[in-house]
Scaffold this motif. Structure first.
Motif, mmCIF file in Angstrom:
data_model
loop_
_atom_site.group_PDB
_atom_site.id
_atom_site.type_symbol
_atom_site.label_atom_id
_atom_site.label_comp_id
_atom_site.label_asym_id
_atom_site.label_seq_id
_atom_site.Cartn_x
_atom_site.Cartn_y
_atom_site.Cartn_z
ATOM 1 N N UNK A 84 19.768 0.118 -5.411
ATOM 2 C CA UNK A 84 18.772 -0.894 -5.214
ATOM 3 C C UNK A 84 18.213 -1.015 -3.666
ATOM 4 N N UNK A 85 19.205 -0.995 -2.687
ATOM 5 C CA UNK A 85 18.937 -0.975 -1.672
ATOM 6 C C UNK A 85 18.037 0.177 -1.002
ATOM 7 N N UNK A 86 18.091 1.279 -1.537
ATOM 8 C CA UNK A 86 17.320 2.687 -1.210
ATOM 9 C C UNK A 86 16.011 2.472 -1.796
ATOM 10 N N UNK A 87 15.849 1.713 -2.891
ATOM 11 C CA UNK A 87 14.531 1.668 -3.475
ATOM 12 C C UNK A 87 13.777 0.161 -2.572
ATOM 13 N N UNK A 88 14.396 -0.787 -2.312
ATOM 14 C CA UNK A 88 13.950 -1.548 -1.432
ATOM 15 C C UNK A 88 13.455 -1.044 0.124
ATOM 16 N N UNK A 89 14.448 -0.125 0.538
ATOM 17 C CA UNK A 89 14.041 0.290 1.951
ATOM 18 C C UNK A 89 12.806 1.414 1.703
#
Length: 84
Positions: A51-56
């Motif tokens: 999820x954090x990778x997608x947001x970044x």
């Protein structure tokens, strides 16, 4: 005769597996089903890292678009002020 004696001796690992199997049968079917569903949910759930990778990635994309437009508009404004 030697084969008959050798087959009667169980390895400790085999005994342990049999004990686990007996304990597993003692559980009720709904409990086994709940455990299986919980394990499947844990495997299929997206992790926090994903999820954090997608947001970044989305933020970097938006920052790139913002920088592109900012640089294009700032050079046009400088050209307009130089003509006066």
């Amino acid at each position: 005769m030697g084969k008959k004696d050798a087959s009667s001796v169980n390895l400790p690992v085999d005994q342990y597996r049999k004990q686990i199997g007996k304990q597993d049968y003692k559980k009720t079917k709904p409990a086994l089903r709940a455990t299986r569903l919980k394990a499947e949910a844990k495997r299929s759930a997206p992790g926090i890292k994903d999820i954090l990778l997608i947001i970044v990635a989305v933020l970097i994309f938006l920052l790139g678009i913002y920088a592109f437009f900012y640089l294009n508009l700032s050079t046009e404004l400088n050209l307009d002020s130089d003509m006066d």
